[in-house]
Scaffold this active site. Sequence first.
Site, PDB file in Angstrom:
ATOM      1  N   CYS A 132       0.909  -1.162   0.000  1.00 37.38           N
ATOM      2  CA  CYS A 132       0.000   0.000   0.000  1.00 37.38           C
ATOM      3  C   CYS A 132       0.936   1.198   0.000  1.00 37.38           C
ATOM      4  O   CYS A 132       1.185   1.803   1.035  1.00 37.38           O
ATOM      5  CB  CYS A 132      -0.878  -0.020   1.246  1.00 37.38           C
ATOM      6  N   ALA A 133       1.466   1.535  -1.162  1.00 40.92           N
ATOM      7  CA  ALA A 133       2.682   2.345  -1.226  1.00 40.92           C
ATOM      8  C   ALA A 133       2.467   3.856  -1.253  1.00 40.92           C
ATOM      9  O   ALA A 133       3.336   4.607  -0.825  1.00 40.92           O
ATOM     10  CB  ALA A 133       3.479   1.934  -2.458  1.00 40.92           C
ATOM     11  N   ALA A 134       1.343   4.299  -1.823  1.00 34.58           N
ATOM     12  CA  ALA A 134       1.184   5.739  -2.090  1.00 34.58           C
ATOM     13  C   ALA A 134       0.988   6.537  -0.791  1.00 34.58           C
ATOM     14  O   ALA A 134       0.321   6.039   0.119  1.00 34.58           O
ATOM     15  CB  ALA A 134      -0.022   5.951  -3.005  1.00 34.58           C
ATOM     16  N   PRO A 135       1.577   7.729  -0.680  1.00 35.33           N
ATOM     17  CA  PRO A 135       2.335   8.473  -1.698  1.00 35.33           C
ATOM     18  C   PRO A 135       3.821   8.145  -1.770  1.00 35.33           C
ATOM     19  O   PRO A 135       4.564   8.837  -2.461  1.00 35.33           O
ATOM     20  CB  PRO A 135       2.126   9.927  -1.258  1.00 35.33           C
ATOM     21  N   GLY A 136       4.266   7.117  -1.061  1.00 34.34           N
ATOM     22  CA  GLY A 136       5.634   6.648  -1.298  1.00 34.34           C
ATOM     23  C   GLY A 136       6.640   6.979  -0.216  1.00 34.34           C
ATOM     24  O   GLY A 136       7.842   6.818  -0.419  1.00 34.34           O
ATOM     25  N   LYS A 145       7.327   5.410   2.593  1.00 30.33           N
ATOM     26  CA  LYS A 145       8.107   4.240   3.016  1.00 30.33           C
ATOM     27  C   LYS A 145       8.821   3.595   1.830  1.00 30.33           C
ATOM     28  O   LYS A 145       9.902   3.028   1.976  1.00 30.33           O
ATOM     29  CB  LYS A 145       7.212   3.260   3.774  1.00 30.33           C
ATOM     30  N   ASP A 154      -0.420   0.196  -5.248  1.00 34.47           N
ATOM     31  CA  ASP A 154      -1.498   0.880  -4.524  1.00 34.47           C
ATOM     32  C   ASP A 154      -2.717   0.856  -5.450  1.00 34.47           C
ATOM     33  O   ASP A 154      -2.574   0.872  -6.671  1.00 34.47           O
ATOM     34  CB  ASP A 154      -1.114   2.334  -4.204  1.00 34.47           C
ATOM     35  N   ASP A 178       1.683  -1.299   4.822  1.00 34.33           N
ATOM     36  CA  ASP A 178       1.281  -0.076   5.541  1.00 34.33           C
ATOM     37  C   ASP A 178      -0.214   0.089   5.256  1.00 34.33           C
ATOM     38  O   ASP A 178      -0.618   0.808   4.348  1.00 34.33           O
ATOM     39  CB  ASP A 178       2.113   1.097   4.996  1.00 34.33           C
ATOM     40  N   CYS A 180      -1.209   3.636  10.966  1.00 32.01           N
ATOM     41  CA  CYS A 180      -1.085   4.900  11.715  1.00 32.01           C
ATOM     42  C   CYS A 180      -2.361   5.069  12.544  1.00 32.01           C
ATOM     43  O   CYS A 180      -2.911   6.154  12.638  1.00 32.01           O
ATOM     44  CB  CYS A 180      -0.813   6.090  10.801  1.00 32.01           C
TER      45      CYS A 180
HETATM   46  C1  LIG Z   1      -1.411   4.442   5.020  1.00 36.85           C
HETATM   47  S1  LIG Z   1      -1.566   4.740   3.326  1.00 36.85           S
HETATM   48  C2  LIG Z   1       0.020   4.281   2.735  1.00 36.85           C
HETATM   49  C3  LIG Z   1       1.108   5.280   3.014  1.00 36.85           C
HETATM   50  C4  LIG Z   1       2.433   4.930   2.339  1.00 36.85           C
HETATM   51  N1  LIG Z   1       2.872   3.591   2.670  1.00 36.85           N
HETATM   52  C5  LIG Z   1       3.524   5.905   2.700  1.00 36.85           C
HETATM   53  O1  LIG Z   1       4.351   5.619   3.585  1.00 36.85           O
HETATM   54  O2  LIG Z   1       3.574   6.969   2.081  1.00 36.85           O
HETATM   55  C6  LIG Z   1      -2.569   3.408   2.816  1.00 36.85           C
HETATM   56  C7  LIG Z   1      -2.690   3.243   1.327  1.00 36.85           C
HETATM   57  O3  LIG Z   1      -3.429   2.034   1.075  1.00 36.85           O
HETATM   58  C8  LIG Z   1      -4.043   2.185  -0.178  1.00 36.85           C
HETATM   59  N2  LIG Z   1      -5.051   1.107  -0.324  1.00 36.85           N
HETATM   60  C9  LIG Z   1      -6.278   1.011   0.234  1.00 36.85           C
HETATM   61  N3  LIG Z   1      -6.877  -0.129  -0.122  1.00 36.85           N
HETATM   62  C10 LIG Z   1      -6.005  -0.787  -0.931  1.00 36.85           C
HETATM   63  C11 LIG Z   1      -6.050  -2.021  -1.631  1.00 36.85           C
HETATM   64  N4  LIG Z   1      -7.111  -2.829  -1.557  1.00 36.85           N
HETATM   65  N5  LIG Z   1      -4.988  -2.364  -2.386  1.00 36.85           N
HETATM   66  C12 LIG Z   1      -3.903  -1.559  -2.467  1.00 36.85           C
HETATM   67  N6  LIG Z   1      -3.811  -0.375  -1.831  1.00 36.85           N
HETATM   68  C13 LIG Z   1      -4.840  -0.002  -1.070  1.00 36.85           C
HETATM   69  C14 LIG Z   1      -4.579   3.600  -0.151  1.00 36.85           C
HETATM   70  O4  LIG Z   1      -4.812   4.077  -1.454  1.00 36.85           O
HETATM   71  C15 LIG Z   1      -3.425   4.335   0.571  1.00 36.85           C
HETATM   72  O5  LIG Z   1      -2.583   4.940  -0.365  1.00 36.85           O
END
Ligand SMILES: C[S@@+](CC[C@H](N)C(=O)[O-])C[C@H]1O[C@@H](n2cnc3c(N)ncnc32)[C@H](O)[C@@H]1O
Length: 435
Positions: A255-259, A261, A278, A324, A377
Site C-alpha cells: 500500500c505504497a502511495a504516496p511513497g 516508506k 497501490d 502499511d 497509523c
Molecule cells: C497508510 S496509506 C500508505 C502510506 C504509504 N505507505 C507511505 O508511507 O507513504 C494506505 C494506502 O493504502 C491504499 N489502499 C487502500 N486499499 C487498498 C487495496 N485494496 N490495495 C492496495 N492499496 C490499497 C490507499 O490508497 C493508501 O494509499
Amino acid sequence: MSQPQPGTSHLNLRAQVIRTLLAVHQGQSLASVLPIHLQKVADRDRALFHELVLGSLRQWYSLKSITLPLLTKSDNNETVETCMYVGIYQLLCTRLAPHGVISETVEAVKQLGYGPLSGLVNAVLRRVSRETTHFQEELAHAHGLPSWLFKRLKKDWGEETLEKLCWDLKQIAPLTLRVNDSAVSRGDFLDILTEHNIAARACELSDVGIVLEQAVQIPNLPGFEDGGFSVQDEHAQLCAQILPNLDGKVVVDACAAPGGKTAHLLEHFDLKKLYAIDQDSKRLLRVSENLERLQLTQHADVEILTADATNWIVPEAVDCIVLDAPCSAIGVMRRHPDIRLLRQSSDIAQTVALQKEILQHMWQQVKAGGHLLYITCSILKAENEQQMVDFFATHADAQEIKIDADWGIEQIHGRQLLPQQAKGDGFYYCLIQKS
Ligand SMILES: C[S@@+](CC[C@H](N)C(=O)[O-])C[C@H]1O[C@@H](n2cnc3c(N)ncnc32)[C@H](O)[C@@H]1O
C-alpha cells in the site's frame, strides 16, 4: 431558518473560514475543499486562513463543549455554531485583538445570511472575551474527541493514559524530515541547515530524522530539489530500522502511495527488486514523483503498479512485504484534523475487515523464511493488536519476530507508539516471519 446561498466575492476572511469548516462538517475532506476556498483568499491572509481552519478543527469538540452550555435549544443552527467556534478559537487560542475578532466574526455571521442571530454571537463572544482565563481552562480540560472515539480510546488505553493522549492529540505535530542518507548524512544536513540559520535538531528514535524548530517553506529548504530529504513523521521513519537486512532481496510495498516508506526502503537498502503497488492511481503518481526527486530510481529495479492488494499476485517469490495498511488514521489526527469530524464509529469495522483481507492475501505471497511488516497509523487496538491476535490464531505458519526497542508500548503482538507532544504520531508495527 433556511440557509441562504450568497455569492462569495463579498465574504470576509472569517466567513471563508466558516464556509470551509461547514464543508468539512458536512463530510468533505479538508484536502478536497481547502484548494477551492483558498483561491478566494488574498495572499496576505492565507497564513491566517490556514491557522483558523486547522486550529478550529483541532479544537472542534472542545469548542463545542464550551459553546453549547452558552446557548438555548432554539439557538440550534449549524452555521451560527460554527461562527461561534471560530470566534471563540480566535479569542482563546490566538493573539488577535479581541475587538477585531468580535467585529469580523459578527460581520461574517451577517454576510452568511444570519443577521438576525448576529446579536447572539456578539453576546457570546463578548462574554468569552471577558472571562478568557476561565474559558481557556475549560478548553484545555475538554477531551476534544467525538464521544464514540473517546469511549473506544478509554477502553483501549484506560483512564490514566487517556487524559494525556487526548491532550497530545490536540497539539500541533512537529515538522519532521527524513534525511536521504544515500545522498547526504544527517550530521552534514544539520550543518547545512545551521549555515542557513535554520534551527533544527536530530530526532531521538529515527537515525535519519530531523525536527525543524521553526516554520519554513519546505521547497525553499536547501537540498529539496536535489532530493536531500523528505517530510515524514519520526514514528513513520522507524519502518526501515525494524526490517531485517533486505539487501539483494525482492520486496513488495503493498500500500505504497504516496511513497514515504517506498523511498525510505530504497534509501536504506540495496534491493534486488521493489514492487510498489497501490489501488489509487492518482496517489500512485506521487510515488513516481517522489522517487524521481529523491533520485532513487537508478538504485534498484522498481516497478510501480496500480493494483488491489486483496487479489494482486506477485510475479515472483517475495522475501518481504511491507504492508502499511489502510486504516482509520486516528494516530495522525494532529496533521489531518478533519479526521476528528469525518471518521465515524461505523468506519472501523469496515477498515478492520479490509485490513484482514489484504493481510490474508499478501501473506500467501511471502516465501518461506520471508517477512511481512504490518503497519498502521492507528491507535485503535482493533486495527492493531487485535488484528494480529486474530492473524496469528489463524496462521500456523506465522511467527512474530519481537521488535527489540525501547520505544512505544509492547502489545500482545507488535509495538504501539502513541502521538506525543513535540514527537511522532501514533503508529503500530508488527514484524512476522513465515516458517
Ligand atoms: C497508510 S496509506 C500508505 C502510506 C504509504 N505507505 C507511505 O508511507 O507513504 C494506505 C494506502 O493504502 C491504499 N489502499 C487502500 N486499499 C487498498 C487495496 N485494496 N490495495 C492496495 N492499496 C490499497 C490507499 O490508497 C493508501 O494509499
